[in-house]
Design a protein around this motif. Structure first.
Motif, PDB file in Angstrom:
ATOM      1  N   ILE A   7       0.948  -1.161  -0.166  1.00  0.00           N
ATOM      2  CA  ILE A   7       0.020  -0.061   0.040  1.00  0.00           C
ATOM      3  C   ILE A   7       0.998   1.373   0.007  1.00  0.00           C
ATOM      4  CG2 ILE A   7      -1.719   1.055   1.110  1.00  0.00           C
ATOM      5  CD1 ILE A   7      -2.177  -1.793   2.551  1.00  0.00           C
ATOM      6  N   ILE A   8       0.648   2.138  -1.051  1.00  0.00           N
ATOM      7  CA  ILE A   8       1.577   3.313  -1.056  1.00  0.00           C
ATOM      8  C   ILE A   8       0.448   4.589  -0.491  1.00  0.00           C
ATOM      9  CG2 ILE A   8       2.984   2.536  -2.579  1.00  0.00           C
ATOM     10  CD1 ILE A   8       1.377   4.140  -4.826  1.00  0.00           C
ATOM     11  N   MET A   9       1.152   5.571   0.464  1.00  0.00           N
ATOM     12  CA  MET A   9       0.096   6.447   0.624  1.00  0.00           C
ATOM     13  C   MET A   9       1.138   7.726   0.942  1.00  0.00           C
ATOM     14  SD  MET A   9      -1.506   6.869   4.804  1.00  0.00           S
ATOM     15  CE  MET A   9      -2.724   5.520   4.793  1.00  0.00           C
ATOM     16  N   GLY A  10       0.634   8.838   0.477  1.00  0.00           N
ATOM     17  CA  GLY A  10       1.018  10.234   0.464  1.00  0.00           C
ATOM     18  C   GLY A  10       0.551  10.862   1.745  1.00  0.00           C
ATOM     19  N   MET A  11       1.209  11.657   2.645  1.00  0.00           N
ATOM     20  CA  MET A  11       0.638  12.331   3.719  1.00  0.00           C
ATOM     21  C   MET A  11       1.109  13.733   3.670  1.00  0.00           C
ATOM     22  SD  MET A  11       1.615   9.367   6.587  1.00  0.00           S
ATOM     23  CE  MET A  11       3.028   9.652   6.388  1.00  0.00           C
ATOM     24  N   TYR A  12       0.043  14.507   3.921  1.00  0.00           N
ATOM     25  CA  TYR A  12       0.450  16.129   4.101  1.00  0.00           C
ATOM     26  C   TYR A  12      -0.618  16.809   5.080  1.00  0.00           C
ATOM     27  CZ  TYR A  12       1.310  20.950   2.899  1.00  0.00           C
ATOM     28  OH  TYR A  12       1.445  22.380   3.261  1.00  0.00           O
ATOM     29  N   ASN A  13      -0.409  17.221   6.155  1.00  0.00           N
ATOM     30  CA  ASN A  13      -0.985  18.061   7.196  1.00  0.00           C
ATOM     31  C   ASN A  13      -2.286  17.163   7.632  1.00  0.00           C
ATOM     32  OD1 ASN A  13       0.866  19.886   7.219  1.00  0.00           O
ATOM     33  ND2 ASN A  13      -0.377  21.372   5.989  1.00  0.00           N
ATOM     34  N   CYS A  14      -2.246  15.888   7.786  1.00  0.00           N
ATOM     35  CA  CYS A  14      -3.434  15.015   8.102  1.00  0.00           C
ATOM     36  C   CYS A  14      -3.219  14.468   9.450  1.00  0.00           C
ATOM     37  CB  CYS A  14      -3.612  13.942   7.034  1.00  0.00           C
ATOM     38  SG  CYS A  14      -1.937  12.985   6.800  1.00  0.00           S
ATOM     39  N   ALA A  15      -2.529  15.166  10.470  1.00  0.00           N
ATOM     40  CA  ALA A  15      -2.558  14.383  11.690  1.00  0.00           C
ATOM     41  C   ALA A  15      -3.591  13.984  12.417  1.00  0.00           C
ATOM     42  CB  ALA A  15      -1.630  15.357  12.474  1.00  0.00           C
ATOM     43  N   SER A  16      -5.065  14.774  12.107  1.00  0.00           N
ATOM     44  CA  SER A  16      -6.108  14.412  12.912  1.00  0.00           C
ATOM     45  C   SER A  16      -6.777  13.303  12.233  1.00  0.00           C
ATOM     46  CB  SER A  16      -7.090  15.745  12.671  1.00  0.00           C
ATOM     47  OG  SER A  16      -7.624  16.218  11.378  1.00  0.00           O
ATOM     48  N   THR A  17      -6.464  13.061  11.251  1.00  0.00           N
ATOM     49  CA  THR A  17      -7.394  11.826  10.417  1.00  0.00           C
ATOM     50  C   THR A  17      -6.396  10.413  10.163  1.00  0.00           C
ATOM     51  OG1 THR A  17      -6.621  12.862   8.169  1.00  0.00           O
ATOM     52  CG2 THR A  17      -8.831  13.632   9.202  1.00  0.00           C
ATOM     53  N   LEU A  22      -4.657   4.603   9.071  1.00  0.00           N
ATOM     54  CA  LEU A  22      -3.825   3.510   9.312  1.00  0.00           C
ATOM     55  C   LEU A  22      -4.675   2.338  10.083  1.00  0.00           C
ATOM     56  CD1 LEU A  22      -0.740   5.479  10.664  1.00  0.00           C
ATOM     57  CD2 LEU A  22      -1.318   4.451   8.133  1.00  0.00           C
ATOM     58  N   ASP A  23      -5.439   2.680  10.924  1.00  0.00           N
ATOM     59  CA  ASP A  23      -6.182   1.500  11.811  1.00  0.00           C
ATOM     60  C   ASP A  23      -7.094   0.682  10.610  1.00  0.00           C
ATOM     61  OD1 ASP A  23      -5.238   2.156  13.982  1.00  0.00           O
ATOM     62  OD2 ASP A  23      -6.956   3.477  14.593  1.00  0.00           O
ATOM     63  N   SER A  24      -7.570   1.413   9.612  1.00  0.00           N
ATOM     64  CA  SER A  24      -8.264   0.636   8.489  1.00  0.00           C
ATOM     65  C   SER A  24      -7.378  -0.367   7.869  1.00  0.00           C
ATOM     66  CB  SER A  24      -9.017   1.539   7.738  1.00  0.00           C
ATOM     67  OG  SER A  24      -8.400   2.181   6.761  1.00  0.00           O
ATOM     68  N   ILE A  25      -6.322   0.005   7.410  1.00  0.00           N
ATOM     69  CA  ILE A  25      -5.186  -1.032   6.768  1.00  0.00           C
ATOM     70  C   ILE A  25      -4.771  -1.983   7.939  1.00  0.00           C
ATOM     71  CG2 ILE A  25      -2.994  -1.028   6.026  1.00  0.00           C
ATOM     72  CD1 ILE A  25      -3.340   1.684   5.096  1.00  0.00           C
ATOM     73  N   ARG A  90      -3.472   1.799  -3.510  1.00  0.00           N
ATOM     74  CA  ARG A  90      -3.727   3.031  -2.971  1.00  0.00           C
ATOM     75  C   ARG A  90      -4.294   3.443  -1.768  1.00  0.00           C
ATOM     76  NH1 ARG A  90      -2.498   6.995  -2.201  1.00  0.00           N
ATOM     77  NH2 ARG A  90      -3.793   8.514  -3.381  1.00  0.00           N
ATOM     78  N   MET A  91      -4.032   4.315  -1.052  1.00  0.00           N
ATOM     79  CA  MET A  91      -4.786   4.729   0.149  1.00  0.00           C
ATOM     80  C   MET A  91      -4.457   6.023   0.508  1.00  0.00           C
ATOM     81  SD  MET A  91      -6.873   3.446   2.613  1.00  0.00           S
ATOM     82  CE  MET A  91      -7.439   4.251   4.285  1.00  0.00           C
ATOM     83  N   ASP A  92      -5.554   6.847   0.703  1.00  0.00           N
ATOM     84  CA  ASP A  92      -5.075   8.313   1.243  1.00  0.00           C
ATOM     85  C   ASP A  92      -5.269   8.532   2.636  1.00  0.00           C
ATOM     86  OD1 ASP A  92      -4.779   9.365  -1.351  1.00  0.00           O
ATOM     87  OD2 ASP A  92      -6.652  10.205  -1.806  1.00  0.00           O
ATOM     88  N   ALA A  93      -4.485   9.471   3.145  1.00  0.00           N
ATOM     89  CA  ALA A  93      -4.347   9.271   4.663  1.00  0.00           C
ATOM     90  C   ALA A  93      -5.545  10.054   5.615  1.00  0.00           C
ATOM     91  CB  ALA A  93      -3.054  10.325   4.981  1.00  0.00           C
ATOM     92  N   ASP A  94      -6.536  10.572   4.863  1.00  0.00           N
ATOM     93  CA  ASP A  94      -7.664  10.997   5.524  1.00  0.00           C
ATOM     94  C   ASP A  94      -9.018  10.396   5.036  1.00  0.00           C
ATOM     95  OD1 ASP A  94      -7.633  11.971   2.779  1.00  0.00           O
ATOM     96  OD2 ASP A  94      -8.043  13.846   3.058  1.00  0.00           O
ATOM     97  N   ASP A  95      -8.814   9.126   4.583  1.00  0.00           N
ATOM     98  CA  ASP A  95      -9.852   8.111   4.138  1.00  0.00           C
ATOM     99  C   ASP A  95      -9.779   6.869   5.151  1.00  0.00           C
ATOM    100  OD1 ASP A  95     -10.606  10.157   2.305  1.00  0.00           O
ATOM    101  OD2 ASP A  95      -9.602   9.033   0.753  1.00  0.00           O
ATOM    102  N   TYR A  96     -10.749   5.902   4.824  1.00  0.00           N
ATOM    103  CA  TYR A  96     -10.413   4.619   5.465  1.00  0.00           C
ATOM    104  C   TYR A  96     -11.169   3.650   4.488  1.00  0.00           C
ATOM    105  CZ  TYR A  96     -15.356   5.278   7.605  1.00  0.00           C
ATOM    106  OH  TYR A  96     -16.460   5.435   7.739  1.00  0.00           O
ATOM    107  N   SER A  97     -10.682   2.602   4.784  1.00  0.00           N
ATOM    108  CA  SER A  97     -11.107   1.344   3.982  1.00  0.00           C
ATOM    109  C   SER A  97     -11.933   0.377   4.725  1.00  0.00           C
ATOM    110  CB  SER A  97      -9.809   0.577   3.399  1.00  0.00           C
ATOM    111  OG  SER A  97      -9.227   1.300   2.299  1.00  0.00           O
TER     112      SER A  97
END
Length: 273
Positions: A7-17, A22-25, A90-97
């Motif tokens: 899984i590849i994830m880019g992160m930018y200013n997403c500390a709150s989400t 990550l828990d969903s992964i 793919r996975m974004d840092a402010d979403d969940y699976s």
């Protein structure tokens, strides 16, 4: 245990989400995964939150960092340098699976070698809860690609050899916020095919901040990709009319665009789960 997907994830200013993402992964029923996450020069506590997970799950997670903000296309390409598995997710840092997402998508690719990648439908949510969903036709055609983005980028699992064949993401400022659209055009132009599962396996954060990030420059970038699609996919010239759509939408006031945006996404009362 053989690791088959990274899984590849880019992160930018997403500390709150980030923790929710990550828990969903970590809670996936499919356990044969590795996560490569790259902090793209965040100004908040994103890197610190990510480090906690990287240390706790040292056998599963690799954390890297850009010295300054470089954009998602550059950041994802950095992640790709660490990938050694046959599949990339793919996975974004402010979403969940959904917990079943990886298992269902990998099972599909195992059974359907004719497809290079697969995605799914996704629920849209904000601070008030779920409010809609984004869906696409199961098998996009070259003609439909120029009309709209054919796949939900963060929901995708793709074969590594296909992504390698098109050299990953193009690192061009003219492709910021549309790097996925450009990728689909190049994949289809190279003869690869994708599929969209008719299942909701992903939750996409779409709020007021997300709307404000859609600048007119992004709309121009989208128009450029549509022109590229017409040329690369050898489509008829009449399709140039679709190049105008993002330019016109970009001129709408934010309040009008928000109404337009939500009317183009099915309301949650119409979910077919």
């Amino acid at each position: 245990m053989q690791i088959r997907v990274t899984i590849i994830m880019g992160m930018y200013n997403c500390a709150s989400t980030l923790s929710q993402a990550l828990d969903s992964i970590i809670n996936q029923t499919y356990e044969e995964w590795t996560l490569i996450m790259c902090d793209d020069g965040s100004k908040d506590k994103t890197y610190e939150v990510a480090m906690e997970y990287a240390q706790k799950y040292a056998q599963k997670i690799v954390l890297i960092r850009n010295e300054q903000n470089r954009g998602l296309n550059y950041t994802l390409n950095r992640c790709l340098k660490y990938v050694k598995t046959e599949y990339i997710a793919r996975m974004d840092a402010d979403d969940y699976s959904d917990p079943l997402r990886l298992k269902i998508e990998i099972d599909f690719l195992d059974k359907h070698p004719e497809f290079a990648f697969v995605g799914c439908q996704m629920i849209c949510f904000d601070e008030n809860g779920d409010w809609g969903m984004v869906s696409h036709e199961s098998e996009p055609t070259k003609e439909s690609i120029v009309r709209q983005v054919p796949h939900n980028h963060p929901t995708i699992v793709i074969r590594k050899n296909a992504l390698d064949q098109v050299d990953g993401y193009l690192e061009d400022v003219k492709l910021l916020r549309v790097e996925d659209y450009d990728l689909w055009v190049r994949l289809y132009a190279s003869g690869y095919r994708g599929y969209n599962l008719n299942r909701i396996l992903y939750h996409f954060r779409d709020n007021r901040d997300a709307i404000r990030r859609r600048t007119y420059r992004n709309r121009i970038n989208e128009a450029r990709v549509k022109v590229k699609a017409i040329r690369y996919l050898h489509l008829k010239k009449i399709n140039y009319i679709y190049v105008l759509r993002p330019l016109i939408v970009g001129l709408l006031p934010t309040s009008v665009y928000r109404v337009f945006h939500r009317k183009n996404i099915r309301l949650k009362d119409n979910y077919n789960e």
